[in-house]
Design an enzyme around this catalytic site. Structure first.
Site: not given
Ligand SMILES: Cc1ncc(COP(=O)(O)O)c(C=O)c1O
Lengths: 269, 394
Positions: A32, A43, A163
């Site tokens: 990725e 994040d 995911y």
């Protein structure tokens, strides 16, 4: 075979392609590639720092894709871009922008998948079409709080894999694999035949193995990027990723009895 | 104060957004899957509360008994005479905690309580929204965590002390520009990790659906009060625009009149003027960004306007031409603070002074002809800015 998708922030260092090759040599099934964004909402500190470091180097989507194109002969595994909506939707189609052009640019650089964490399934229609038209798999994310009806839609519309966001948190290393990881992976597997990859917070080979006993593989991000930020070399990272590979391969070899035992005892070492 | 009637026409000007939370092409819900259920639950709770007379009654009581509403409408007599226009000030600086932010926060805290939440998470720039959130948390017996950029902590010290005195935890944000943009990122990250017990008490008309709509409806009280207070429909309605909540609340009261609606941005943070369509902080709007889509850092003396985005409904109002947007410079803003103080005896916030600065510049020009009547929302008071002003105003 359990899948191993390590994450790499595009352009994090001048020799970032060497890390990609090291991941490949260590047995990654896909890599990725993070296309750094100034405001990465999902994040934690490590990947924020990695993104900032790349952006300070003057890295752009164009420069990352150019690096990938140049390295094409050396790359044998699939590449999946991971970035945020603003970079994907930027610009108008009339001026060479928009998700249609973005997906074509990815495809031209040899990228075959795309993950955009701030485009949930409800906002994905246009991107879905653009990705499909360019031959890019748009991978959708599911979270521990995703209700059943949404999960079914995510399972139906995701491409490549689903995911599983293992934890209600941002990316970043964790001492333990979140308790929410396995139940989520099981719920996803009930609604789709796609592989389910578990990501977020998977920091050690032991955690990866534990996750892979329910899921079909793992994504490893912050644990690797912290090493790169600390100055570890591509060789160091090759060893790191190889350790994850070994742990996953061991899960493959476990007898069904051993697997059942591990699940019952909640083995996370 | 009438709320929007339930069932108000969807897509009408400053009515309910579309089912996907859009105002024209702007808005939406661009959040991680982890936050989608929380946004959906908030939308449902808001629809339910907004149709419940008991909720409106509680909010109305809080506004009058706690927040000091309605706020006054003050004719700025001296400035009016000097400028040749009739200038009416809607005095949000007189609301409890010193700005319009309390209007939004009281409504959201009530909603949070209704949803069984025990913790408010907020972002703040100038600290006014943080102080309002800390205040509501104290009143409702909730925990408050406020994210604030390190740079804003330094320039809005007074508000940091106020938040802490009220029992809130102020968390310095050291990433990026260390201002409101990064505080918002950090607050949203914190919300992901605490979504069960925490309500994200967003301070302006940005963010994912339903926030732009919810916050505008909670700020609508400014415009509705003002509309009832003005002797006649003003020619021009003006307010400063950071995220755009005091302007949206003000405009909502006048959007169905012939009044021109003017939003004033900081020249260094003018998303309406210099921004391009983009997605940040969960919504699609106009955003200051470079050619590659990286969000640019705004630069304004007013921490509350130091933000590269703007609420999606403003992007829509601007695109359709119903509202117009102007910019003023830091220098004009400092002059405006001094001029308002000396002419009217009112020290306003640096943010609010943007609207004043535009009136000072435009009065007597075709943009604001002599004889016009102007309603100006003075969004807050200037106490928090004394350190900045002491260094700048001679
Ligand atoms: C006094 C004051 N006015 C205006 C603003 C800008 O916010 P908005 O544009 O949402 O009204 C702020 C924000 O901190 C503020 O404190």
């Amino acid at each position: 075979m359990k899948r191993l998708n390590p994450y790499l922030t595009g352009g994090i260092t001048p020799d970032w392609i060497d890390y990609l090759i090291a991941f490949q040599e260590a047995g990654a099934d896909a890599v990725e590639i993070g296309l750094p964004f100034s405001d990465p909402m999902l994040d934690g500190a490590t990947i924020q720092q990695a993104s900032d470091q790349a952006l300070r180097r003057g890295v752009t989507v164009a420069s990352i894709l150019a690096d990938l194109t140049a390295a094409r002969d050396r790359i044998r595994i699939p590449l999946i871009a991971m970035t945020y909506a603003n970079l994907v939707f930027r610009g108008a189609p009339a001026h060479g922008g928009g998700p249609e052009a973005f997906c074509r640019r990815l495809a031209d650089a040899g990228v075959s998948g795309l993950i955009v964490p701030d485009v949930p399934v409800d906002e994905a229609d246009r991107l879905d079409e653009a990705a499909a038209a360019a031959g890019i798999d748009l991978v959708l994310l599911a979270a521990p709080v995703t209700p059943a009806d949404r999960l079914a839609e995510i399972g139906r519309r995701s491409r490549g894999f689903v995911y599983a966001v293992s934890v209600m948190d941002t990316t970043g290393e964790r001492a333990l694999l979140a308790e929410t990881a396995a139940p989520l992976a099981r719920r996803i597997k009930e609604v789709t035949d796609l592989p389910v990859l578990i990501g977020f917070g998977i920091s050690t080979p032991a955690q990866a193995a534990a996750a892979a006993r329910t899921g079909d593989g793992v994504v490893i991000g912050a644990a690797l990027m912290r090493r790169v930020l600390d100055g570890a070399s591509p060789d160091d990272l090759r060893a790191e990723v190889a350790a994850f590979r070994t742990a996953l391969d061991q899960v493959d070899q476990e007898m069904p009895v051993a697997r059942a035992h591990a699940e019952i005892s909640g083995d996370r070492r | 104060m009438n709320a929007t009637a339930p069932g108000a026409v969807i897509g009408s000007v400053m009515g309910e957004p579309s089912a996907t939370g859009r105002f024209g092409q702007f808005g939406g819900r661009y959040v991680p899957e982890s936050l989608v259920p929380a946004c959906a639950a908030l939308e449902a709770a808001f629809r339910d509360a907004w149709a419940d007379p008991a909720f409106h009654e509680r909010l109305a009581r809080l506004r009058s008994e706690f927040a000091g509403r309605p706020t006054a409408l003050t004719p700025a007599l001296n400035l009016s005479a000097q400028l040749g226009v009739t200038l009416l000030l809607k005095r949000e600086d007189l609301a409890h905690t010193g700005s319009h932010k309390i209007n939004n926060v009281l409504g959201q805290a009530l909603l949070a309580q209704r949803m069984g939440k025990t913790h408010l998470i907020a972002e703040t720039g100038a600290g006014q929204h943080g102080v309002a959130t800390a205040t509501a948390a104290a009143l409702f017996g909730m925990r408050a965590t406020v994210y604030m950029g390190e740079r804003d902590i330094a320039r809005q010290q007074l508000n940091v002390f106020r938040m802490e005195l009220l029992g809130a935890e102020v968390i310095p944000v050291t990433s990026g520009s260390r201002t409101l943009k990064d505080a918002t990122n950090e607050a949203m990250r914190a919300w992901v990790a605490a979504v069960d017990e925490a309500h994200f008490c967003l301070g302006s008309v940005g963010g994912p659906h339903p926030y732009p709509w919810l916050v505008r409806e909670l700020q609508r009280v400014i415009g509705e009060e003002a509309r009832a207070q003005v002797p006649a429909t003003p020619d021009v309605v003006v307010a400063c625009v950071g995220g755009g909540s005091n302007a949206a609340g003000t405009f909502a009261g006048f959007v169905d009149t012939p009044a021109r609606l003017i939003g004033v941005e900081a020249a260094g943070g003018a998303a309406m003027t210099d921004g391009r369509p983009g997605v940040v902080h969960g919504y699609r709007s106009l955003v200051l960004q470079d050619d590659d889509g990286q969000v640019l850092e705004a630069e304004s003396i007013a921490a509350g306007l130091d933000y590269p985005g703007v609420g999606p409904e403003h992007a829509h109002l601007g695109t359709t031409g119903r509202a117009e947007y102007r910019t003023v410079t830091d220098g004009e803003v400092l002059d405006a603070v001094r001029r308002l103080a000396r002419s009217e005896g009112i020290i306003c916030a640096l943010e609010s002074a943007h609207a004043v600065a535009w009136v000072l510049r435009a009065a007597g020009t075709p943009d604001l002809p002599t004889g016009s009547t102007v309603l100006l929302t003075l969004s807050g008071r200037g106490d928090k800015d004394m350190a900045t002003l002491a260094g700048e105003v001679r």
